[in-house]
Design a protein around this motif. Structure first.
Motif, PDB file in Angstrom:
ATOM      1  N   TRP A  63      33.692  35.883  31.491  1.00  0.00           N
ATOM      2  CA  TRP A  63      33.300  36.916  30.538  1.00  0.00           C
ATOM      3  C   TRP A  63      34.439  38.039  30.545  1.00  0.00           C
ATOM      4  O   TRP A  63      34.562  37.974  29.048  1.00  0.00           O
ATOM      5  N   LEU A  64      35.118  38.709  31.240  1.00  0.00           N
ATOM      6  CA  LEU A  64      35.660  39.623  30.572  1.00  0.00           C
ATOM      7  C   LEU A  64      37.630  39.007  29.988  1.00  0.00           C
ATOM      8  O   LEU A  64      37.615  40.100  29.142  1.00  0.00           O
ATOM      9  N   GLU A  65      37.314  38.095  30.481  1.00  0.00           N
ATOM     10  CA  GLU A  65      38.815  37.321  30.295  1.00  0.00           C
ATOM     11  C   GLU A  65      38.575  36.618  29.026  1.00  0.00           C
ATOM     12  O   GLU A  65      40.040  36.289  28.276  1.00  0.00           O
ATOM     13  N   ARG A  66      37.235  36.668  28.775  1.00  0.00           N
ATOM     14  CA  ARG A  66      37.089  35.792  27.439  1.00  0.00           C
ATOM     15  C   ARG A  66      37.211  37.484  26.313  1.00  0.00           C
ATOM     16  O   ARG A  66      37.630  37.021  24.990  1.00  0.00           O
ATOM     17  N   THR A  67      36.352  37.814  26.877  1.00  0.00           N
ATOM     18  CA  THR A  67      36.269  39.464  25.715  1.00  0.00           C
ATOM     19  C   THR A  67      37.160  40.169  25.468  1.00  0.00           C
ATOM     20  O   THR A  67      37.324  41.040  24.229  1.00  0.00           O
ATOM     21  N   LEU A  68      37.487  40.973  26.138  1.00  0.00           N
ATOM     22  CA  LEU A  68      38.814  42.111  26.151  1.00  0.00           C
ATOM     23  C   LEU A  68      40.091  41.589  25.752  1.00  0.00           C
ATOM     24  O   LEU A  68      39.852  42.148  24.757  1.00  0.00           O
ATOM     25  N   PRO A  69      40.649  40.460  24.738  1.00  0.00           N
ATOM     26  CA  PRO A  69      41.485  40.137  24.454  1.00  0.00           C
ATOM     27  C   PRO A  69      40.988  40.472  23.627  1.00  0.00           C
ATOM     28  O   PRO A  69      42.113  41.202  21.878  1.00  0.00           O
ATOM     29  N   VAL A  70      39.591  40.219  22.917  1.00  0.00           N
ATOM     30  CA  VAL A  70      39.280  40.634  21.569  1.00  0.00           C
ATOM     31  C   VAL A  70      38.567  41.703  21.115  1.00  0.00           C
ATOM     32  O   VAL A  70      38.131  42.327  19.947  1.00  0.00           O
ATOM     33  N   LEU A  71      39.304  42.409  22.341  1.00  0.00           N
ATOM     34  CA  LEU A  71      38.401  44.324  21.881  1.00  0.00           C
ATOM     35  C   LEU A  71      38.818  45.429  21.125  1.00  0.00           C
ATOM     36  O   LEU A  71      40.275  45.086  21.558  1.00  0.00           O
TER      37      LEU A  71
ATOM     38  N   LEU B  99      33.629  60.777  29.787  1.00  0.00           N
ATOM     39  CA  LEU B  99      34.526  59.581  30.899  1.00  0.00           C
ATOM     40  C   LEU B  99      35.902  59.122  29.915  1.00  0.00           C
ATOM     41  O   LEU B  99      36.600  59.080  29.778  1.00  0.00           O
ATOM     42  N   ARG B 100      35.025  59.096  28.423  1.00  0.00           N
ATOM     43  CA  ARG B 100      35.753  59.156  27.410  1.00  0.00           C
ATOM     44  C   ARG B 100      37.096  59.788  27.339  1.00  0.00           C
ATOM     45  O   ARG B 100      37.558  60.648  26.281  1.00  0.00           O
ATOM     46  N   GLY B 101      37.927  59.473  28.193  1.00  0.00           N
ATOM     47  CA  GLY B 101      39.418  60.080  27.447  1.00  0.00           C
ATOM     48  C   GLY B 101      40.403  59.634  27.206  1.00  0.00           C
ATOM     49  O   GLY B 101      41.817  60.466  27.180  1.00  0.00           O
ATOM     50  N   ASP B 102      40.210  58.622  26.950  1.00  0.00           N
ATOM     51  CA  ASP B 102      41.745  57.542  26.653  1.00  0.00           C
ATOM     52  C   ASP B 102      41.676  57.107  25.638  1.00  0.00           C
ATOM     53  O   ASP B 102      40.134  56.803  24.926  1.00  0.00           O
ATOM     54  N   GLU B 103      42.682  55.676  25.113  1.00  0.00           N
ATOM     55  CA  GLU B 103      42.631  54.599  24.505  1.00  0.00           C
ATOM     56  C   GLU B 103      41.962  53.254  24.562  1.00  0.00           C
ATOM     57  O   GLU B 103      41.982  52.160  23.703  1.00  0.00           O
ATOM     58  N   LEU B 104      41.602  53.063  25.816  1.00  0.00           N
ATOM     59  CA  LEU B 104      41.326  52.121  26.258  1.00  0.00           C
ATOM     60  C   LEU B 104      39.800  51.344  26.404  1.00  0.00           C
ATOM     61  O   LEU B 104      38.580  51.964  25.519  1.00  0.00           O
ATOM     62  N   PRO B 105      39.470  50.380  25.626  1.00  0.00           N
ATOM     63  CA  PRO B 105      37.983  50.096  25.765  1.00  0.00           C
ATOM     64  C   PRO B 105      36.692  50.798  26.468  1.00  0.00           C
ATOM     65  O   PRO B 105      37.434  50.615  27.681  1.00  0.00           O
TER      66      PRO B 105
ATOM     67  N   GLU C 107      44.222  48.594  38.861  1.00  0.00           N
ATOM     68  CA  GLU C 107      46.313  48.776  39.449  1.00  0.00           C
ATOM     69  C   GLU C 107      46.093  49.098  38.147  1.00  0.00           C
ATOM     70  O   GLU C 107      47.500  50.074  37.763  1.00  0.00           O
ATOM     71  N   ARG C 108      46.380  48.122  36.878  1.00  0.00           N
ATOM     72  CA  ARG C 108      46.880  48.695  35.191  1.00  0.00           C
ATOM     73  C   ARG C 108      45.057  48.005  34.625  1.00  0.00           C
ATOM     74  O   ARG C 108      44.945  47.185  34.345  1.00  0.00           O
ATOM     75  N   PRO C 109      44.563  49.056  34.401  1.00  0.00           N
ATOM     76  CA  PRO C 109      43.512  49.107  33.613  1.00  0.00           C
ATOM     77  C   PRO C 109      43.252  48.410  32.078  1.00  0.00           C
ATOM     78  O   PRO C 109      44.380  49.747  31.212  1.00  0.00           O
ATOM     79  N   ARG C 110      42.976  47.678  31.692  1.00  0.00           N
ATOM     80  CA  ARG C 110      42.541  46.950  29.995  1.00  0.00           C
ATOM     81  C   ARG C 110      41.119  47.812  29.908  1.00  0.00           C
ATOM     82  O   ARG C 110      41.217  47.819  28.822  1.00  0.00           O
TER      83      ARG C 110
END
Length: 201
Positions: free
Chosen positions: A193-201, A90-96, A23-26
């Motif tokens: 793991w995603l909750e730990r990892t996403l904030p530091v990407l 697929l890499r078309g935006d600034e999302l990790p 819904e709100r992709p990170r």
């Protein structure tokens, strides 16, 4: 989840991509299947659901050999080239962008992580060695990953158990190579793991 795939041309024929949008992709997880199976595998379903719950969109990538109806997997270099071609589209935006996969797909994700610019890698049932042949280790593929990585492995996996080094974490669950004995566990460890990892990407 949508079953309508989009074909993307690669150097080895078209791959097919199934998109599942958070819904709100990170971030975006490019996810690969095993050598002989598709995305109906219980662990891949659990991984997709866990990613979406964590705000990570998923692009399930069906390799060209399967799109063409062949059962035998293509050589590693062809799998890698097709995977990277899809990643480029697929890499078309600034999302990790995260790479991930099951078994053979996990190996592809590891081998291509650096060249494809993956921010993290998810490995389901990484095949450390062929069954009964521990001398034929594939550990170097996992060791080559320099970004955060998670390996989810069954405790009775006949393909062995890799060693977690560097920024790689290993989660061992009940079951074998299929990881279907504890799909709730698969989803839980991936979500954490995603909750730990996403904030530091």
């Amino acid at each position: 989840m949508s079953e309508t795939g989009t074909e993307i041309e690669t150097p080895h024929g078209p791959a097919r991509v199934y998109r599942h949008e958070a819904e709100r992709p990170r971030a975006l997880l490019q996810l690969g299947h095993g050598a002989g199976g598709g995305f109906g595998a219980p662990d891949l379903i659990a991984a997709t659901e866990a990613a979406l719950a964590a705000g990570v969109s998923v692009a399930q990538v069906e390799q060209p050999y399967r799109v063409a109806g062949r059962r035998a997997p293509a050589p590693a270099r062809q799998l890698d080239a097709a995977w990277l071609a899809v990643a480029g589209q697929l890499r078309g935006d600034e999302l990790p962008m995260l790479f991930g996969g099951r078994s053979s797909g996990a190996r592809v994700a590891c081998r291509t992580a650096a060249e494809g610019g993956a921010a993290a890698v998810l490995c389901l049932a990484f095949p450390e060695h062929p069954p009964g042949k521990p001398e034929r280790s594939r550990q170097e593929e996992l060791d080559g990953v320099e970004v955060p990585a998670l390996v989810v492995q069954g405790e009775r996996d006949p393909f062995g158990r890799p060693v977690a080094r560097g920024r790689t974490e290993l989660a061992t669950l009940a079951g074998d190579h299929s990881l279907k004995a504890d799909t709730a566990g698969v989803a839980r460890v991936i979500g954490e793991w995603l909750e730990r990892t996403l904030p530091v990407l």
